[in-house]
Each structure stands twice: as structure tokens, then as C-alpha cells.
Motif scaffolding. Structure first.
Motif, PDB file in Angstrom:
ATOM      1  N   THR A 112      -3.544  27.723  -5.029  1.00 44.88           N
ATOM      2  CA  THR A 112      -4.027  26.668  -4.135  1.00 44.88           C
ATOM      3  C   THR A 112      -2.913  25.798  -3.536  1.00 44.88           C
ATOM      4  O   THR A 112      -2.768  24.626  -3.904  1.00 44.88           O
ATOM      5  N   PRO A 113      -2.097  26.364  -2.627  1.00 45.89           N
ATOM      6  CA  PRO A 113      -1.176  25.480  -1.909  1.00 45.89           C
ATOM      7  C   PRO A 113      -2.015  24.551  -1.018  1.00 45.89           C
ATOM      8  O   PRO A 113      -2.889  25.030  -0.293  1.00 45.89           O
ATOM      9  N   ARG A 114      -1.767  23.243  -1.087  1.00 44.70           N
ATOM     10  CA  ARG A 114      -2.681  22.300  -0.402  1.00 44.70           C
ATOM     11  C   ARG A 114      -2.822  22.619   1.090  1.00 44.70           C
ATOM     12  O   ARG A 114      -3.896  22.867   1.586  1.00 44.70           O
ATOM     13  N   PHE A 115      -1.710  22.589   1.795  1.00 49.44           N
ATOM     14  CA  PHE A 115      -1.603  23.048   3.190  1.00 49.44           C
ATOM     15  C   PHE A 115      -0.129  23.050   3.556  1.00 49.44           C
ATOM     16  O   PHE A 115       0.713  22.535   2.806  1.00 49.44           O
TER      17      PHE A 115
ATOM     18  N   LYS B 136      -5.084  24.843  -9.458  1.00 50.13           N
ATOM     19  CA  LYS B 136      -4.199  23.686  -9.429  1.00 50.13           C
ATOM     20  C   LYS B 136      -3.534  23.606  -8.056  1.00 50.13           C
ATOM     21  O   LYS B 136      -3.038  24.614  -7.537  1.00 50.13           O
ATOM     22  N   VAL B 137      -3.541  22.421  -7.478  1.00 48.56           N
ATOM     23  CA  VAL B 137      -2.907  22.258  -6.174  1.00 48.56           C
ATOM     24  C   VAL B 137      -1.392  22.431  -6.303  1.00 48.56           C
ATOM     25  O   VAL B 137      -0.782  21.933  -7.254  1.00 48.56           O
ATOM     26  N   LEU B 138      -0.833  23.152  -5.342  1.00 48.19           N
ATOM     27  CA  LEU B 138       0.627  23.264  -5.255  1.00 48.19           C
ATOM     28  C   LEU B 138       1.091  22.367  -4.124  1.00 48.19           C
ATOM     29  O   LEU B 138       0.630  22.494  -2.991  1.00 48.19           O
ATOM     30  N   MET B 139       1.977  21.430  -4.421  1.00 48.09           N
ATOM     31  CA  MET B 139       2.608  20.628  -3.362  1.00 48.09           C
ATOM     32  C   MET B 139       3.970  20.136  -3.843  1.00 48.09           C
ATOM     33  O   MET B 139       4.115  19.709  -4.996  1.00 48.09           O
ATOM     34  N   ASP B 140       4.951  20.243  -2.986  1.00 44.19           N
ATOM     35  CA  ASP B 140       6.296  19.820  -3.404  1.00 44.19           C
ATOM     36  C   ASP B 140       6.996  18.983  -2.331  1.00 44.19           C
ATOM     37  O   ASP B 140       8.218  18.824  -2.367  1.00 44.19           O
ATOM     38  N   ARG B 141       6.215  18.471  -1.380  1.00 45.32           N
ATOM     39  CA  ARG B 141       6.781  17.503  -0.423  1.00 45.32           C
ATOM     40  C   ARG B 141       5.627  16.790   0.304  1.00 45.32           C
ATOM     41  O   ARG B 141       4.468  17.217   0.230  1.00 45.32           O
TER      42      ARG B 141
ATOM     43  N   THR C 220      -6.610  27.440   0.708  1.00 48.51           N
ATOM     44  CA  THR C 220      -5.795  26.403   1.342  1.00 48.51           C
ATOM     45  C   THR C 220      -6.523  25.853   2.566  1.00 48.51           C
ATOM     46  O   THR C 220      -7.679  26.218   2.829  1.00 48.51           O
ATOM     47  N   HIS C 221      -5.874  24.939   3.276  1.00 52.87           N
ATOM     48  CA  HIS C 221      -6.423  24.383   4.516  1.00 52.87           C
ATOM     49  C   HIS C 221      -5.655  24.934   5.714  1.00 52.87           C
ATOM     50  O   HIS C 221      -4.457  25.214   5.598  1.00 52.87           O
ATOM     51  N   MET C 222      -6.329  25.010   6.848  1.00 54.06           N
ATOM     52  CA  MET C 222      -5.627  25.448   8.055  1.00 54.06           C
ATOM     53  C   MET C 222      -6.346  24.991   9.328  1.00 54.06           C
ATOM     54  O   MET C 222      -7.563  25.097   9.436  1.00 54.06           O
TER      55      MET C 222
END
Ligand code: GUN
Ligand code: ZN
Length: 433
Positions: free
Chosen positions: A199-202, A159-164, A228-230
Motif C-alpha cells: 500500500t504505497p499511499r500515492f 500498511k501504508v508506505l510513505m517516505d516523504r 494506492t491512489h491515482m
């Protein structure tokens, strides 16, 4: 015990061609013997046929090539509907196309229907294992694992993690996505052939608090992956510098939060310093190279020589939907072009390694899949060497000279070459002629 046998040309890699260029096997008339879903033996037809049980029927694929199933080390299942969306670079592409598409996954029906299509499309392209992004919605990952489980695929997702940095409907709530991630790990990680990836998105879409939470979850669950992405795009990198002024560089944002280790897969790594390469190499993390995506959204040309110099583990990803093809063959073609533009000619052995055993190593599943070593799970593809008139013609001039044949396959091939796909010895896709 059930025994099955497949006769064809057979090819697989035994190790990294960069370390040992002879680390492969090719049988012009080969036999692959599978027992209860596992590889029992591989060799020439003549030497092995006498070992078969009297009751075992041999399935003979003439004008075909059997090889291990392809492994996609970075792909987004909720992005199938935005492939080929015109004219933007990463940060705008996310806002204009990706986030609106991912909002639709609050609907369980969308999750199920898309996951079903996605898994079928992987198999239709000969991809038997993948590391997959869901959306922020817990249900998206449940739906994907359900569909993968039906096919008994070895698949890792999260699951993607995103909070902003995204519309409200795509942001984790007060608990930063912790409870949903914990539930999903408990439910799916290690169930059959499935594995979980935190899975933090980025960096731009997670607050430091959320990254810290992700790092704590990783500590509590050491066997899960981090995905994740980088360092994909120059504007993205600049923005990360502004958001995290106290971090030495982009990688350091993840390092500070305990997210870089031997089960970490960082997608892209197009623009990296020597220091970052050294630290990634030391940590055991890996880079997923996504050439069709990098070219499509104009991110840049990855630097394979630099990765090799610093011994950074790497393999291929399609990165659907910024990527333009599910096919690892098409992705190998794109990787070849990127390397050419950087004065490096990628060999067919290196490319097929990245798409099979190298991919398995990057995902830490090489004890299970990636080649046909006896005891491994029998995930394989049957490729049609007469898939198109042009391929038929080109195969004649290659004359079963392995490297010439493999190179032509990766330049001309795509989903049309996949005749049949097997997962643990079971046929899960067959091309309709
Ligand atoms: N960086 C953050 N999210 C994404 C995504 O969905 N696709 C790509 N290519 N890069 C990203
Ligand atoms: Zn991606």
C-alpha cells in the motif's frame, strides 16, 4: 454439518449487467440454504423447502430483502475520526486533517480501539468485505486484521508506505518500510479469509526508491494486492508531473515500478487520459470509484462512460474519511448523481453490481463471494423494507417490481436499512429495534 435456511425476498447478480442485462435472480418468496457457512442452494421457497433436512428451522424475514454483503473497494480505517472535516481540497485536507489523525496510530491502544469500531461500523452498514488502508504503523494493520479475524471477515489491508511529503512520525525509516511489510505479509496473507495489499499511499509520498522496493516485494509475493491512489485531484496530478518528470503520466510512475497488474486497485481515477484507460484495461488493474469523497473534497466527477468504453474494471469505494458515508447504498446514490451530471443514468442493476459481484471481481475474490452461487461463502445482508416511514411508503408504490424497488433502495437507503449482517452464515450484526 449444520444447515440453516432463510426465507425472504432474495436478489443477487450472476454477472455484469453491461454484458448481460438478464444476469440476475430475484425471488419474491425465496429461500437461501446455507451449510457450514457456504451457500448450498438458492431458489423459490416452494421449490426448495422440500429439500431441507427435517431438523432445519427456517428463519422467515417478512418485508425484507436478502442480498449479498456489500464490498467496499477503497476505505481508510484510521480516518474515522476526521469524517466531515470542513472546507479543504485533497492536498491541504491531507496535511491539515489526515496526517495529524494518522499520527495517533503510533499508540497501540488507538489502533485496537479504532479497528474494533471500524469493523463494527462496516458490518452495521452491511459491508462484509473491504480493501483497507492502515497507517504507516505496523501495529495499525495488526490491530485491523485481528478485529476482522474475530468476525471471520474476508478483508484485504496493508500498511501504508510513505517516505516523504508528510510529518516525520509518519515516514518509513531507512529500510523504506520493507521489513514491516514483509512481516505483515508472512503473518496475515492467506490466513483464514485475510489478504495483504502492498500500500504505497500515492506517488507524492513515496520516493522512487520506495516505489521500487514496493515493486520488488510485489514480484516476490505475486498473490498479494497493490493498493494506492491515482488521478484524484488536478493539483495532485500536476504535482506528480513535477516530482516525476521522466514519467509519461501518473499511471506510468506506478508502471515503471512494477505496481500495475491484475491485483492492483487504483483509487479514484477521476481525471484520466484515453491512453491511461487503455493501459489499465490491458493490465487487468481496476479503479475504485469514490463518489462521496470526490464531491466532498471537490476532486471532480468520475467518467464512467470512458471507463466502460475502454473496459476498465471498476467498482465502488467509500474512501472514508474523505468519503462521507460507510454505506454502499449512500455511495450508490452519490454515484448516480455523479453520472447524472455527466449525462449518464446509472441503472440500479449496474449500481448493485458494483457494490457486490463487481466489487468482488475488482478485489479478485469473486470465486468466494459477491453472489449466492452454490459453494460460495455465505456473506449476506438482510435489508428492512420498512426501515423508515418514507421507505415503507415508497416500497408500496414499487410493488415488488424489482428495478423500481432497487432504485428506490439505493436512493433512499443507508445503514438504517440494514437489519442483520451475516458472515459465512453467522449473524455478526443485528439492528436493535
Ligand atoms: N491520496 C493520498 N492519500 C489519500 C487519502 O488518505 N485520502 C484520499 N482521498 N486521497 C489520498
Ligand atoms: Zn483514499
Amino acid at each position: 454439518m449444520t444447515q440453516k435456511a432463510y426465507r425472504s425476498q432474495i436478489f443477487h447478480l450472476l454477472g455484469d449487467p453491461q454484458v448481460d442485462e438478464a444476469a440476475y435472480q430475484y425471488f419474491k418468496d425465496g429461500l437461501l440454504i446455507v451449510e457450514d457457512g457456504f451457500v448450498k442452494a438458492i431458489g423459490s421457497y416452494r421449490s426448495l423447502v422440500k429439500t431441507l433436512r427435517a431438523t432445519t428451522k427456517v428463519k422467515h424475514y417478512k418485508n425484507h430483502l436478502i442480498m449479498p454483503g456489500f464490498i467496499d473497494t477503497h476505505i481508510h480505517f484510521p480516518q474515522v475520526d476526521i469524517i466531515g472535516s470542513y472546507g479543504r481540497q485533497l492536498m491541504d485536507w491531507l496535511q491539515d486533517y489526515t496526517f495529524p489523525a494518522e499520527m495517533n496510530f503510533s499508540d497501540p491502544k488507538v489502533c485496537t480501539q479504532t479497528a474494533n469500531f471500524f469493523v463494527k461500523e462496516l458490518l452495521r452498514n452491511g459491508t462484509t468485505s473491504a480493501l483497507v488502508f492502515g497507517t504507516v504503523h505496523e501495529g495499525s494493520v495488526d490491530a485491523l486484521f485481528n478485529e476482522a479475524q474475530k468476525k471471520n471477515m474476508r478483508l484485504i489491508a496493508g500498511k501504508v508506505l510513505m517516505d516523504r511529503g508528510a510529518p516525520k512520525g509518519l515516514l518509513d525509516g531507512k529500510d523504506l518500510g520493507k521489513a514491516a511489510t514483509k512481516r505483515l505479509i508472512k503473518k496475515w496473507h492467506g490466513r483464514g479469509r485475510l489478504g495483504y495489499a502492498i500500500t504505497p499511499r500515492f506517488a507524492p509520498t513515496s520516493t522512487p526508491d520506495q516505489l521500487a522496493m514496493a515493486g520488488t516485494l510485489k514480484k516476490e509475493n505475486p498473490t498479494v494486492h497493490v493498493h494506492t491512489h491515482m488521478c484524484e485531484n488536478k493539483d495532485e496530478i500536476k504535482y506528480v508531473g513535477e516530482l516525476f518528470p521522466q514519467a509519461a503520466d501518473y499511471l506510468n510512475v506506478y508502471e515503471k515500478h512494477g505496481l500495475v497488474g491484475d491485483k492492483t486497485v487504483l483509487a479514484h481515477g477521476v481525471h484520466m487520459s484515453m491512453s491511461m484507460c487503455k493501459r489499465i484495461s490491458k493490465s487487468g488493474a481496476a479503479i475504485s470509484l469514490c463518489p462521496t469523497s470526490n464531491m466532498f473534497i471537490g476532486s471532480g466527477l468520475f467518467n464512467l462512460s470512458q471507463l466502460r468504453r475502454h473496459k476498465v474494471a471498476h467498482a465502488l469505494g467509500t474512501d472514508i474519511g474523505a468519503g462521507t458515508s460507510f454505506s454502499l447504498l449512500a455511495t450508490m446514490n452519490a454515484a448516480y448523481s455523479v453520472c447524472q451530471l455527466r449525462d449518464l443514468s446509472l441503472s440500479s442493476m449496474d449500481a448493485f453490481y458494483m457494490a457486490t459481484l463487481g466489487g468482488a471481481k475488482v478485489l479478485s475474490i469473486d470465486e468466494n463471494v459477491g453472489n449466492f452461487e452454490p459453494g460460495k461463502e455465505a456473506d449476506f445482508v438482510v435489508m428492512d423494507l420498512k426501515a423508515t416511514p418514507l421507505i415503507t411508503r415508497r416500497m408500496k408504490t414499487a410493488k415488488k417490481r424489482l428495478k423500481a424497488m432497487l432504485f428506490a433502495i439505493m436512493i433512499l437507503g443507508d445503514d438504517r436499512m440494514i437489519s442483520e449482517t451475516f458472515v459465512m452464515g453467522k449473524s455478526v450484526y443485528k439492528k436493535v429495534l
